[in-house]
Motif scaffolding. Structure first.
Motif, short mmCIF file in Angstrom:
data_model
loop_
_atom_site.label_atom_id
_atom_site.label_comp_id
_atom_site.label_asym_id
_atom_site.label_seq_id
_atom_site.Cartn_x
_atom_site.Cartn_y
_atom_site.Cartn_z
N PHE A 1 0.65 -1.32 0.08
CA PHE A 1 -0.04 -0.05 0.22
C PHE A 1 0.96 1.19 -0.02
O PHE A 1 0.40 2.50 0.63
N GLU A 2 2.14 1.33 -0.75
CA GLU A 2 2.93 2.24 -0.71
C GLU A 2 2.16 3.47 -1.21
O GLU A 2 2.91 4.73 -0.89
N ASP A 3 1.49 3.33 -2.02
CA ASP A 3 0.64 4.61 -2.81
C ASP A 3 -0.64 5.15 -1.99
O ASP A 3 -1.16 5.79 -2.44
N LYS A 4 -0.94 4.42 -1.00
CA LYS A 4 -2.14 4.75 -0.02
C LYS A 4 -1.80 4.84 1.38
O LYS A 4 -2.12 3.97 2.32
N PRO A 5 -0.64 5.53 1.98
CA PRO A 5 0.01 5.44 3.01
C PRO A 5 -1.23 6.05 4.12
O PRO A 5 -0.92 5.66 5.45
N GLU A 6 -2.20 6.62 3.77
CA GLU A 6 -3.37 6.97 4.83
C GLU A 6 -3.85 5.72 5.25
O GLU A 6 -4.51 5.77 6.57
N ILE A 7 -3.97 4.35 4.66
CA ILE A 7 -4.40 3.33 5.10
C ILE A 7 -3.43 2.77 6.29
O ILE A 7 -4.10 1.88 7.15
N PHE A 8 -2.32 3.22 6.52
CA PHE A 8 -1.62 2.82 7.64
C PHE A 8 -2.23 2.92 9.06
O PHE A 8 -2.30 1.97 9.97
N GLN A 9 -3.05 4.09 9.34
CA GLN A 9 -3.41 4.47 10.59
C GLN A 9 -4.88 3.76 10.81
O GLN A 9 -5.37 3.85 11.95
N ASP A 10 -5.26 2.89 9.67
CA ASP A 10 -6.46 1.98 10.03
C ASP A 10 -5.77 0.85 11.38
O ASP A 10 -6.87 0.27 11.79
N ILE A 11 -4.65 0.49 11.50
CA ILE A 11 -4.09 -0.17 12.59
C ILE A 11 -3.53 0.77 13.74
O ILE A 11 -2.66 1.47 13.33
N ARG A 12 -3.89 0.46 14.87
CA ARG A 12 -3.44 1.39 16.06
C ARG A 12 -2.92 0.48 16.90
O ARG A 12 -3.48 0.20 18.19
N TRP A 13 -1.82 0.00 16.85
CA TRP A 13 -1.03 -0.89 17.91
C TRP A 13 -0.88 0.22 19.19
O TRP A 13 -0.37 -0.48 20.18
N SER A 14 -1.01 1.34 18.93
CA SER A 14 -0.83 2.29 20.18
C SER A 14 -1.61 1.89 21.48
O SER A 14 -1.35 1.97 22.61
N ASP A 15 -2.85 1.14 21.00
CA ASP A 15 -3.91 0.78 21.90
C ASP A 15 -3.12 -0.30 22.90
O ASP A 15 -3.91 -0.57 23.95
N PHE A 16 -2.23 -1.00 22.42
CA PHE A 16 -1.48 -2.07 23.13
C PHE A 16 -0.27 -1.51 23.68
O PHE A 16 0.79 -2.45 24.27
N ARG B 1 3.00 3.22 16.57
CA ARG B 1 3.02 2.04 15.77
C ARG B 1 1.79 1.74 14.83
O ARG B 1 0.69 1.90 15.46
N SER B 2 2.08 1.51 13.61
CA SER B 2 0.76 1.33 13.01
C SER B 2 0.80 0.41 11.90
O SER B 2 1.71 -0.54 11.94
N GLY B 3 -0.04 0.42 10.82
CA GLY B 3 0.01 -0.43 9.68
C GLY B 3 1.45 -0.37 9.03
O GLY B 3 2.16 -1.43 8.41
N LYS B 4 2.19 0.71 9.23
CA LYS B 4 3.40 0.57 8.63
C LYS B 4 4.26 -0.34 8.94
O LYS B 4 5.26 -0.59 8.13
N GLU B 5 4.40 -0.67 10.27
CA GLU B 5 5.11 -1.72 10.50
C GLU B 5 4.48 -2.99 10.91
O GLU B 5 4.66 -3.77 11.71
N SER B 6 3.55 -3.43 10.09
CA SER B 6 2.68 -4.46 10.11
C SER B 6 2.73 -5.40 8.79
O SER B 6 3.05 -4.92 7.71
N THR B 7 2.03 -6.51 8.92
CA THR B 7 2.26 -7.48 7.74
C THR B 7 0.80 -8.07 7.51
O THR B 7 0.29 -8.33 8.69
N LEU B 8 0.41 -8.39 6.39
CA LEU B 8 -0.98 -8.65 5.97
C LEU B 8 -0.65 -10.36 5.58
O LEU B 8 0.16 -10.96 4.72
N TRP B 9 -1.66 -11.18 5.89
CA TRP B 9 -1.73 -12.46 5.47
C TRP B 9 -3.35 -12.82 5.09
O TRP B 9 -4.22 -12.50 5.63
N ILE B 10 -3.56 -13.17 3.86
CA ILE B 10 -4.70 -13.63 3.37
C ILE B 10 -4.83 -15.21 2.93
O ILE B 10 -3.71 -15.55 1.84
N GLY B 11 -5.51 -16.08 3.14
CA GLY B 11 -5.31 -17.34 2.91
C GLY B 11 -6.66 -18.02 2.68
O GLY B 11 -7.83 -17.59 3.23
#
Length: 461
Positions: free
Chosen positions: A100-115, A120-130
């Motif tokens: 999602f390098e062309d959509k950096p705004e989507i990183f904020q959908d993930i909020r590891w700050s709650d932990f 820390r957001s989606g920028k430091e995260s990994t996606l798995w689809i199976g």
């Protein structure tokens, strides 16, 4: 309960925009962008599902969804060679910052700050689809601890404590930095070849959408998708102990690359995991070792300075970000020290606050499973944890019994790969020792840890 044990967080991410990241939504966001899928057979076998035994295709999520639904359009697409009833597909280890390098705004959908991880957001995260049956072979991560959010579908996790390492027959073939694999297919263990596996203590849990699993440092895990489509998001959290682990990994890389590169290439042994770009030279590996040793001592000095500073000023501490795979390639090596407590995997400031919070209904410990049920059943954590707590009042956890689809890897469309003789045993075999047998001893985690400590002591002097 200590967070040195696996635990499931409930009711923590209800307001996260990432909860809408199902496969259909992601397909629309990616808008025809292709990603790589790993494919394996849904067949019972005694051999682990190593990535070197898989096939790979590049496809869009739209094509993946059509294939999983059995649509006729798949007859000519990238999945045309793989019948859905026989194969599973997995888009694993997809760095969100990259796809999602062309959509950096989507990183904020993930909020590891709650932990407890500010920034820390989606920028430091990994996606798995199976798809159903998609799995990750049993392994432990050399670096950090792991937070995993389940978004769509359910996944079953088989976790084993670090103390079970010798019972899981660790191997570094296939080789990948930061991953130590088990020779045992946890879904279908060959107890003739690996009798010590009986001594393991499995912690089995089924993770449902909206729940977050904490995988503590060096806990082994085998993960399998048990619903038609699954989507997960994870983030690996760096720990102070990773600096010594990087020295161990550098030593391992030197030994594996040197010995395996010297083998006859015609032997046909695919020893390098697909996640590794190439077998690096001895000179490059030596440079990496020296950098790892320097970083270790730099961190130690910084840690001592920080302790002195903290005792006088009470300054807060913060985590630093890291990725698990291809760290050098993607520029994710830490520049400083990850100032985290080993017990909790959180910053010291956050850990102190957590110690004052009683473990309540929103944090559920993943308990060991009875030996007779651990391979077939799993704790199913209710979405709001109330059902689980009600059953636990009687001193036990409710179990969800599911039929497991057991798998085998393939190097072509129809032929099972590298099937082993199920009647063979170490005592009965008269086969000469192989290079891999030697490496299993040389780069055994206990041996490498000892070598790293000796090397660091020599360097300290």
């Amino acid at each position: 309960m200590s967070l040195q044990q696996p635990a499931v967080f409930c009711n923590m991410v209800g307001d996260w925009p990432a909860l809408r990241w199902n496969a259909k939504y992601l397909s629309a966001v990616l808008d025809g962008k292709t990603i790589q899928f790993r494919l394996g057979l849904k067949t019972v076998d005694l051999v682990p599902q190593f990535e070197t035994r898989c096939n790979y295709v590049k496809a869009t999520l739209e094509e993946f969804l059509a294939w999983s639904c059995g649509q006729p359009s798949c007859l000519s697409g990238p999945f045309s060679c793989y019948e859905y009833s026989k194969y599973w597909a997995y888009a694993d280890y997809k760095y969100i910052a990259r796809i999602f390098e062309d959509k950096p705004e989507i990183f904020q959908d993930i909020r590891w700050s709650d932990f407890g991880f500010p920034g820390r957001s989606g920028k430091e995260s990994t996606l798995w689809i199976g798809s159903e049956g998609a799995n990750t072979p049993c392994h432990l991560d050399s670096y950090g601890c792991n937070l995993v959010l389940q978004v769509q579908g359910r996944k079953r996790w088989h976790l084993f404590p670090p103390g079970d390492t010798s019972f899981l027959y660790p191997t570094r073939i296939p080789y990948e930095e930061s991953s130590i694999f088990s020779k045992v297919n946890v879904a279908n263990p060959d107890l003739k070849r690996f009798p010590e596996f009986r001594n393991t203590t499995a912690h089995v849990v089924t993770l449902s959408p909206g729940q977050v699993l904490l995988v503590p440092r060096h806990w082994w895990h085998y993960v399998e998708s048990i619903d038609p489509i699954t989507v997960s998001i994870n983030s690996w959290i760096e720990l102070d102990a990773d600096h010594e682990a990087r020295v161990e990994e550098a030593i391992t890389r030197m030994l594996v690359c040197a010995i395996k590169s010297a083998e006859n290439p015609g032997a046909g042994d695919v020893w390098l995991n697909p996640t590794e770009v190439e077998a690096t030279s001895h000179e490059i590996n030596l440079q990496y070792l020296n950098k790892a040793v320097s970083a270790y001592f730099k961190c130690q000095k910084a840690s001592v300075s920080e302790q002195v500073c903290s005792s006088s000023t009470g300054a807060g501490q913060r985590t630093s970000a890291s990725h698990k795979r291809k760290k050098r390639e993607v520029g994710c090596e830490p520049e400083g020290c990850g100032l985290l407590t080993h017990e909790f995997g959180f910053s010291s400031f956050t850990a102190e606050k957590l110690q004052k919070i009683p473990f309540g209904p929103h944090l559920i410990q993943v308990l060991p499973q009875p030996q007779e049920t651990s391979s077939m059943g799993a704790v199913a954590v209710g979405s709001d944890s109330r059902d689980l707590l009600h059953e636990n009042e009687g001193g036990h956890f409710g179990k969800l019994h599911c039929t497991r689809k057991q798998l085998v890897m393939s190097n072509d469309c129809e032929t099972p790969a590298h099937q082993m003789d199920s009647d063979s045993s170490p005592n009965a075999s008269q086969t000469a020792l192989s290079t891999n047998d030697l490496l299993d001893c040389l780069v055994n985690p206990h041996v490498i840890n000892l070598v790293a400590r000796l090397l660091l002591e020599r360097t300290r002097v």
